[in-house]
Scaffold this motif. Structure first.
Motif, PDB file in Angstrom:
ATOM      1  N   LEU A 225      40.382  44.956   8.094  1.00 52.14           N
ATOM      2  CA  LEU A 225      41.121  45.653   9.267  1.00 52.14           C
ATOM      3  C   LEU A 225      41.651  47.141   8.985  1.00 52.14           C
ATOM      4  N   VAL A 226      42.676  46.815   7.789  1.00 49.62           N
ATOM      5  CA  VAL A 226      43.423  48.187   7.640  1.00 49.62           C
ATOM      6  C   VAL A 226      42.619  49.167   6.674  1.00 49.62           C
ATOM      7  N   ASP A 227      41.510  48.736   6.164  1.00 48.85           N
ATOM      8  CA  ASP A 227      40.668  49.965   5.497  1.00 48.85           C
ATOM      9  C   ASP A 227      40.289  50.677   6.700  1.00 48.85           C
ATOM     10  N   GLN A 228      40.008  49.968   7.859  1.00 49.13           N
ATOM     11  CA  GLN A 228      39.382  50.621   9.269  1.00 49.13           C
ATOM     12  C   GLN A 228      40.382  51.763   9.605  1.00 49.13           C
ATOM     13  N   PHE A 229      41.548  51.511   9.488  1.00 51.84           N
ATOM     14  CA  PHE A 229      42.655  52.417   9.762  1.00 51.84           C
ATOM     15  C   PHE A 229      42.826  53.400   8.716  1.00 51.84           C
ATOM     16  N   LEU A 230      42.664  53.256   7.756  1.00 51.03           N
ATOM     17  CA  LEU A 230      42.815  54.161   6.473  1.00 51.03           C
ATOM     18  C   LEU A 230      41.713  55.050   6.741  1.00 51.03           C
ATOM     19  N   ALA A 231      40.340  54.494   6.985  1.00 52.86           N
ATOM     20  CA  ALA A 231      39.443  55.545   7.227  1.00 52.86           C
ATOM     21  C   ALA A 231      39.470  56.742   7.901  1.00 52.86           C
ATOM     22  N   THR A 232      40.491  56.646   9.024  1.00 51.98           N
ATOM     23  CA  THR A 232      40.708  57.610  10.199  1.00 51.98           C
ATOM     24  C   THR A 232      41.477  58.749   9.600  1.00 51.98           C
ATOM     25  N   THR A 233      41.983  58.629   8.286  1.00 47.27           N
ATOM     26  CA  THR A 233      42.790  59.754   8.101  1.00 47.27           C
ATOM     27  C   THR A 233      42.228  60.263   6.523  1.00 47.27           C
ATOM     28  N   SER A 234      42.578  61.486   6.523  1.00 44.16           N
ATOM     29  CA  SER A 234      42.455  61.816   4.787  1.00 44.16           C
ATOM     30  C   SER A 234      43.552  61.799   4.045  1.00 44.16           C
ATOM     31  N   ARG A 235      44.712  61.190   4.554  1.00 48.15           N
ATOM     32  CA  ARG A 235      45.823  61.079   3.812  1.00 48.15           C
ATOM     33  C   ARG A 235      45.746  59.877   2.649  1.00 48.15           C
ATOM     34  N   ALA A 236      46.311  59.959   1.581  1.00 47.78           N
ATOM     35  CA  ALA A 236      46.202  58.789   0.467  1.00 47.78           C
ATOM     36  C   ALA A 236      46.928  57.705   1.127  1.00 47.78           C
ATOM     37  N   PRO A 237      46.540  56.561   0.625  1.00 46.02           N
ATOM     38  CA  PRO A 237      47.451  55.368   1.185  1.00 46.02           C
ATOM     39  C   PRO A 237      48.668  55.450   0.655  1.00 46.02           C
ATOM     40  N   ASP A 238      48.841  55.775  -0.597  1.00 47.00           N
ATOM     41  CA  ASP A 238      50.367  55.711  -1.131  1.00 47.00           C
ATOM     42  C   ASP A 238      51.324  57.116  -0.810  1.00 47.00           C
ATOM     43  N   GLU A 239      50.484  57.748   0.152  1.00 53.92           N
ATOM     44  CA  GLU A 239      51.470  59.016   0.550  1.00 53.92           C
ATOM     45  C   GLU A 239      52.798  58.564   1.147  1.00 53.92           C
ATOM     46  N   ILE A 240      53.893  59.082   0.855  1.00 54.82           N
ATOM     47  CA  ILE A 240      55.134  58.730   1.666  1.00 54.82           C
ATOM     48  C   ILE A 240      55.149  59.627   2.742  1.00 54.82           C
ATOM     49  N   ILE A 241      55.340  59.003   4.288  1.00 52.88           N
ATOM     50  CA  ILE A 241      55.391  59.908   5.210  1.00 52.88           C
ATOM     51  C   ILE A 241      56.669  59.707   5.763  1.00 52.88           C
ATOM     52  N   GLY A 242      57.868  58.955   5.065  1.00 54.13           N
ATOM     53  CA  GLY A 242      59.023  59.007   5.829  1.00 54.13           C
ATOM     54  C   GLY A 242      59.859  58.099   4.954  1.00 54.13           C
TER      55      GLY A 242
ATOM     56  N   SER B 279      64.400  67.793  18.156  1.00 49.93           N
ATOM     57  CA  SER B 279      63.844  68.838  17.036  1.00 49.93           C
ATOM     58  C   SER B 279      63.024  70.007  17.725  1.00 49.93           C
ATOM     59  N   GLY B 280      62.441  69.869  18.864  1.00 49.79           N
ATOM     60  CA  GLY B 280      61.606  70.765  19.435  1.00 49.79           C
ATOM     61  C   GLY B 280      60.408  71.254  18.834  1.00 49.79           C
ATOM     62  N   ILE B 281      60.029  70.233  17.979  1.00 53.41           N
ATOM     63  CA  ILE B 281      58.643  70.576  17.014  1.00 53.41           C
ATOM     64  C   ILE B 281      57.784  69.383  17.299  1.00 53.41           C
ATOM     65  N   ALA B 282      56.688  69.732  17.794  1.00 56.44           N
ATOM     66  CA  ALA B 282      55.489  68.518  18.112  1.00 56.44           C
ATOM     67  C   ALA B 282      54.832  68.676  16.761  1.00 56.44           C
ATOM     68  N   THR B 283      53.987  67.486  16.470  1.00 57.61           N
ATOM     69  CA  THR B 283      53.094  67.311  15.478  1.00 57.61           C
ATOM     70  C   THR B 283      51.723  67.219  15.733  1.00 57.61           C
ATOM     71  N   PRO B 284      50.777  68.087  15.365  1.00 60.51           N
ATOM     72  CA  PRO B 284      49.433  67.990  15.653  1.00 60.51           C
ATOM     73  C   PRO B 284      48.842  66.670  15.169  1.00 60.51           C
ATOM     74  N   VAL B 285      47.965  66.251  16.038  1.00 60.26           N
ATOM     75  CA  VAL B 285      47.145  64.795  15.723  1.00 60.26           C
ATOM     76  C   VAL B 285      46.072  65.214  14.584  1.00 60.26           C
ATOM     77  N   GLY B 286      46.342  64.741  13.354  1.00 59.61           N
ATOM     78  CA  GLY B 286      45.413  65.079  12.302  1.00 59.61           C
ATOM     79  C   GLY B 286      44.130  64.579  12.448  1.00 59.61           C
ATOM     80  N   GLU B 287      43.282  65.669  11.972  1.00 59.23           N
ATOM     81  CA  GLU B 287      41.852  65.187  11.856  1.00 59.23           C
ATOM     82  C   GLU B 287      41.434  64.825  10.538  1.00 59.23           C
ATOM     83  N   LYS B 288      40.413  64.095  10.491  1.00 59.02           N
ATOM     84  CA  LYS B 288      40.108  63.815   9.136  1.00 59.02           C
ATOM     85  C   LYS B 288      39.291  64.857   8.486  1.00 59.02           C
ATOM     86  N   ILE B 289      39.795  65.173   7.343  1.00 67.63           N
ATOM     87  CA  ILE B 289      38.793  66.319   6.558  1.00 67.63           C
ATOM     88  C   ILE B 289      37.666  65.699   6.172  1.00 67.63           C
ATOM     89  N   LYS B 290      36.486  66.377   6.536  1.00 64.32           N
ATOM     90  CA  LYS B 290      35.194  65.750   6.272  1.00 64.32           C
ATOM     91  C   LYS B 290      34.570  66.359   4.823  1.00 64.32           C
TER      92      LYS B 290
END
Lengths: 359, 184
Positions: free
Chosen positions: A44-61, A348-359
């Motif tokens: 299941l988690v692999d299906q989530f990770l497949a929706t993004t180009s970001r690496a699983p170990d990337e720190i996002i916060g 903050s006044g800053i929106a974040t675009p919804v990332g598209e997977k880089i194909k």
């Protein structure tokens, strides 16, 4: 009903007893916000990770004060547990990014006695692609993406950052709707540009904005044709004493389509509404002092309040600039009912675009 | 073979993966000690800590008192400020933690001051014991000792603040000195 025949089990149907054991296991690990979690496995988690180009170990916060990081992988596990579909994951990542832009979120907000709740606002085509509710019942419940995405954020804070109530979480009462407010703006019935366009993401792109909030207060006003009378009603709630603890008291306006269209028909742009409310929202210094809130009159750093004392008649405005009063249009065109949402800290006044997977 | 249920919890980040924090050697007494106050900006924190400082000079012979104000009560103080305070003080008193983030931050500051060699008295209100202890543990100092005063502090009158400061003084001294000094 033990006297009825058991339902026939369809071949391949899931095993509810096994599901219940797995759900109970998650409770026992103290992972839950109190509601059942979806037990997550690697497929299941692999299906989530497949929706993004970001690496699983990337720190996002990171929450430096508690020494915790959230990675793409941990966000995916928590989003899956929250009940998100895999295709929601890019929105979860965008929402988390937008929220972590907030100084208050990074600086102890999740530990605060205020117990603030994220307000997440989604704009653009992704609203319809993923089946967000953009109409009535904007504050939920009833719609999977609107409910599970903010829950995912709450679970990330709980599990990835380790903020649990009564320990590092110290909410005195907390906020109704905490971890469950995700509004998909009703762009189709809004007379104005979407929030994302005010937050650096114009052109109708899919983007997410977020801030921390302390509560919502409704304005029910559906009987006057005069736009300024309705605005005065908003100003009264925006300026009330209860939330005032600092010189500025930012709010978000979640306007119903009826109010937004009434203002627009009277010639108001979004900026005009903001400026009218900046001018008229507040209380007199005397009213603040009589409520023990003279401290909210503090002057900006470097200016002594004693050097420039204000009289009781002085009108203390709670807002000074449009960024402190983001305007969102949401809900159904069914009544003149809108919300004033109290912002915790400053957006903050800053929106974040919804990332598209880089194909 | 069924799949494992995945764990959603994080582990300590590289930045925070701290070894067990060292505690400063206690002083035999406060005679001549330079006291550094780190005031967390919460209402009444300044008069509370200044009164503690005054009493440490008057009753325990401390040499001097300097005070600094935290830039952001909600997060641990910067390394620069810690270093500067370590250069100008021998012992630290910080607080008053009377909220979720500031109590935790006071504990975090206390652990860092101790590791820098300064006996430190962290003062929080009784309502925030759990978060103070949890933060100290996160920072590698499980069981970190601290002082408490009743909650709330922000609403107290000036005279009450002084009473509270006097009330916590014995605990502050005990935190900063060897046990033998307590009855000195």
């Amino acid at each position: 009903m033990t006297d009825t025949a058991p339902e026939a089990v369809a071949p391949g149907a899931p095993d509810p007893d096994e599901a219940q054991r797995a759900i109970e296991y998650c409770y026992q690990q103290d992972w839950s916000d109190g509601l059942p979690l979806v037990p997550v496995s690697t497929p299941l988690v692999d299906q989530f990770l497949a929706t993004t180009s970001r690496a699983p170990d990337e720190i996002i916060g990171s929450l430096e004060q508690v020494g915790r990081d959230c990675t793409v992988y941990l966000a995916a596990v928590n989003a899956a547990m929250a009940g998100c579909k895999p295709e929601y994951f890019p929105v979860v990542l965008a929402a988390f990014d937008a929220l972590m832009r907030e100084r208050a979120a990074r600086g102890g907000g999740f530990q605060s006695t205020s117990g603030p709740a994220p307000l997440i606002v989604v704009n653009g085509p992704v609203r319809h692609e993923l089946g967000f509710n953009t109409a009535g019942g904007a504050f939920g419940p009833g719609f999977r993406p609107n409910m599970t995405i903010p829950r995912a954020i709450g679970l990330i804070v709980r599990n990835a950052f380790g903020i649990r109530e009564h320990v590092l979480g110290q909410a005195t009462q907390g906020v109704p709707g905490r971890w469950s407010i995700c509004i998909a703006e009703n762009e189709e019935e809004s007379p104005w540009e979407p929030l994302a366009a005010n937050a650096g993401q114009p052109g109708g792109v899919s983007a997410v904005s977020a801030t921390l909030t302390r509560t919502c207060e409704f304005i029910d006003n559906r009987a006057t044709p005069v736009a300024e009378e309705v605005l005065r009603d908003f100003a009264d709630t925006i300026g009330r004493l209860g939330p005032q603890i600092f010189p500025q008291t930012p709010v978000a306006l979640v306007l119903c389509p009826e109010h937004a269209q009434q203002f627009a028909s009277a010639g108001y742009s979004k900026a005009d509404v903001q400026n009218w409310l900046i001018e008229h929202s507040g209380r007199t210094a005397g009213e603040l002092r009589r409520a023990g809130k003279g401290g909210a009159l503090r002057f900006p750093a470097g200016v002594s309040a004693d050097a420039a004392p204000v009289s009781d008649e002085h009108f203390h405005r709670v807002l000074t600039e449009p960024r402190q009063i983001p305007v969102i249009v949401a809900g159904a065109k069914t009544a003149g009912i809108s919300m004033v949402v109290r912002i915790f800290g400053e957006w903050s006044g800053i929106a974040t675009p919804v990332g598209e997977k880089i194909k | 073979m069924p799949n494992a249920i995945l764990d959603p919890t994080g582990t300590a980040s590289t930045k925070a993966a701290r070894p067990a924090a060292a505690r400063a050697p206690r002083r035999a007494s406060l005679r001549g000690a330079r006291v550094g106050l780190l005031i967390n900006t919460k209402q009444n924190a300044a008069p509370f800590l200044h009164e503690v400082g005054r009493l440490l000079v008057e009753e325990y012979g401390a040499g001097s008192v300097t005070a600094r104000t935290k830039l952001n009560f909600a997060v641990p103080e910067s390394e620069e400020v810690i270093k500067e305070m370590a250069a100008e003080a021998d012992v630290i008193v910080t607080g008053v933690g009377d909220c979720g983030s500031c109590s935790a931050a006071a504990a975090a500051d206390g652990v860092v001051f101790e590791a820098a060699g300064l006996p430190t008295a962290v003062i929080v209100t009784e309502s925030f014991r759990a978060t103070t202890e949890a933060m100290a543990e996160l920072r590698g100092a499980p069981g970190f000792p601290y002082a408490t005063t009743a909650h709330p502090v922000a609403v107290l009158e000036e005279a009450q603040v002084k009473e509270r400061a006097a009330g916590v003084l014995g605990d502050v001294v005990a935190l900063l000195t060897e046990p033998a000094d307590e009855n000195a």
